[in-house]
Write a protein that holds these residues in place. Structure first.
Motif, PDB file in Angstrom:
ATOM      1  N   CYS A 147       1.542   4.366  -3.236  1.00 56.95           N
ATOM      2  CA  CYS A 147       1.126   5.748  -3.000  1.00 56.95           C
ATOM      3  C   CYS A 147       1.750   6.733  -3.988  1.00 56.95           C
ATOM      4  O   CYS A 147       1.148   7.757  -4.287  1.00 56.95           O
ATOM      5  CB  CYS A 147       1.480   6.173  -1.580  1.00 56.95           C
ATOM      6  N   ALA A 148       2.930   6.459  -4.489  1.00 55.72           N
ATOM      7  CA  ALA A 148       3.597   7.408  -5.378  1.00 55.72           C
ATOM      8  C   ALA A 148       2.813   7.614  -6.669  1.00 55.72           C
ATOM      9  O   ALA A 148       2.748   8.731  -7.183  1.00 55.72           O
ATOM     10  CB  ALA A 148       5.013   6.939  -5.682  1.00 55.72           C
ATOM     11  N   THR A 149       2.194   6.572  -7.182  1.00 56.94           N
ATOM     12  CA  THR A 149       1.418   6.706  -8.419  1.00 56.94           C
ATOM     13  C   THR A 149       0.202   7.591  -8.202  1.00 56.94           C
ATOM     14  O   THR A 149      -0.069   8.496  -8.992  1.00 56.94           O
ATOM     15  CB  THR A 149       0.977   5.322  -8.928  1.00 56.94           C
ATOM     16  N   THR A 150      -0.529   7.346  -7.124  1.00 61.56           N
ATOM     17  CA  THR A 150      -1.738   8.137  -6.882  1.00 61.56           C
ATOM     18  C   THR A 150      -1.401   9.580  -6.537  1.00 61.56           C
ATOM     19  O   THR A 150      -2.080  10.502  -6.984  1.00 61.56           O
ATOM     20  CB  THR A 150      -2.583   7.516  -5.763  1.00 61.56           C
ATOM     21  N   LYS A 151      -0.359   9.784  -5.759  1.00 60.69           N
ATOM     22  CA  LYS A 151       0.034  11.158  -5.416  1.00 60.69           C
ATOM     23  C   LYS A 151       0.558  11.890  -6.645  1.00 60.69           C
ATOM     24  O   LYS A 151       0.291  13.071  -6.824  1.00 60.69           O
ATOM     25  CB  LYS A 151       1.091  11.172  -4.313  1.00 60.69           C
ATOM     26  N   ASP A 207       7.560   4.064  -8.032  1.00 64.60           N
ATOM     27  CA  ASP A 207       7.129   2.796  -7.437  1.00 64.60           C
ATOM     28  C   ASP A 207       8.002   1.640  -7.898  1.00 64.60           C
ATOM     29  O   ASP A 207       8.336   0.753  -7.114  1.00 64.60           O
ATOM     30  CB  ASP A 207       5.671   2.497  -7.799  1.00 64.60           C
ATOM     31  N   VAL A 265       0.837  -1.204   0.000  1.00 66.69           N
ATOM     32  CA  VAL A 265       0.000   0.000   0.000  1.00 66.69           C
ATOM     33  C   VAL A 265       0.867   1.248   0.000  1.00 66.69           C
ATOM     34  O   VAL A 265       0.609   2.199  -0.744  1.00 66.69           O
ATOM     35  CB  VAL A 265      -0.954  -0.011   1.213  1.00 66.69           C
ATOM     36  N   LEU A 266       1.912   1.264   0.815  1.00 69.14           N
ATOM     37  CA  LEU A 266       2.790   2.433   0.860  1.00 69.14           C
ATOM     38  C   LEU A 266       3.546   2.624  -0.449  1.00 69.14           C
ATOM     39  O   LEU A 266       3.759   3.749  -0.892  1.00 69.14           O
ATOM     40  CB  LEU A 266       3.774   2.307   2.023  1.00 69.14           C
TER      41      LEU A 266
END
Length: 57
Positions: free
Chosen positions: A20-24, A54, A16-17
Motif C-alpha cells: 500500500c505504501a507505494t500506491t499511496k 515497503d 497487500v498491506l
C-alpha cells in the motif's frame, strides 16, 4: 488442513498491506506534482519513496 489455509490468507493480507505504501505514495506525489505543475514526476517521486518504505517495512 485449516492451519495452512490460515497461513496463506495471513501472508496474502500482509503482502497487500505492505504494498500500500507505494500506491499511496504515488497518489500523494501526483497530487503534489499537479499543484507544482508536473503530476507525472510527482507520482514517480512519491512511488519511489513508498517503495523504500515497503522495502524497510
Amino acid at each position: 488442513m485449516k492451519k495452512p489455509v490460515k497461513s496463506i490468507i495471513a501472508g496474502t493480507l500482509l503482502l497487500v498491506l505492505a504494498a500500500c505504501a507505494t500506491t499511496k505514495g504515488a497518489a500523494v506525489g501526483a497530487g503534489i506534482g499537479a499543484i507544482a505543475g508536473d503530476a507525472g514526476k510527482g507520482a514517480a517521486i512519491g512511488a519511489s519513496a513508498g517503495a523504500v518504505v515497503d522495502i524497510i517495512d
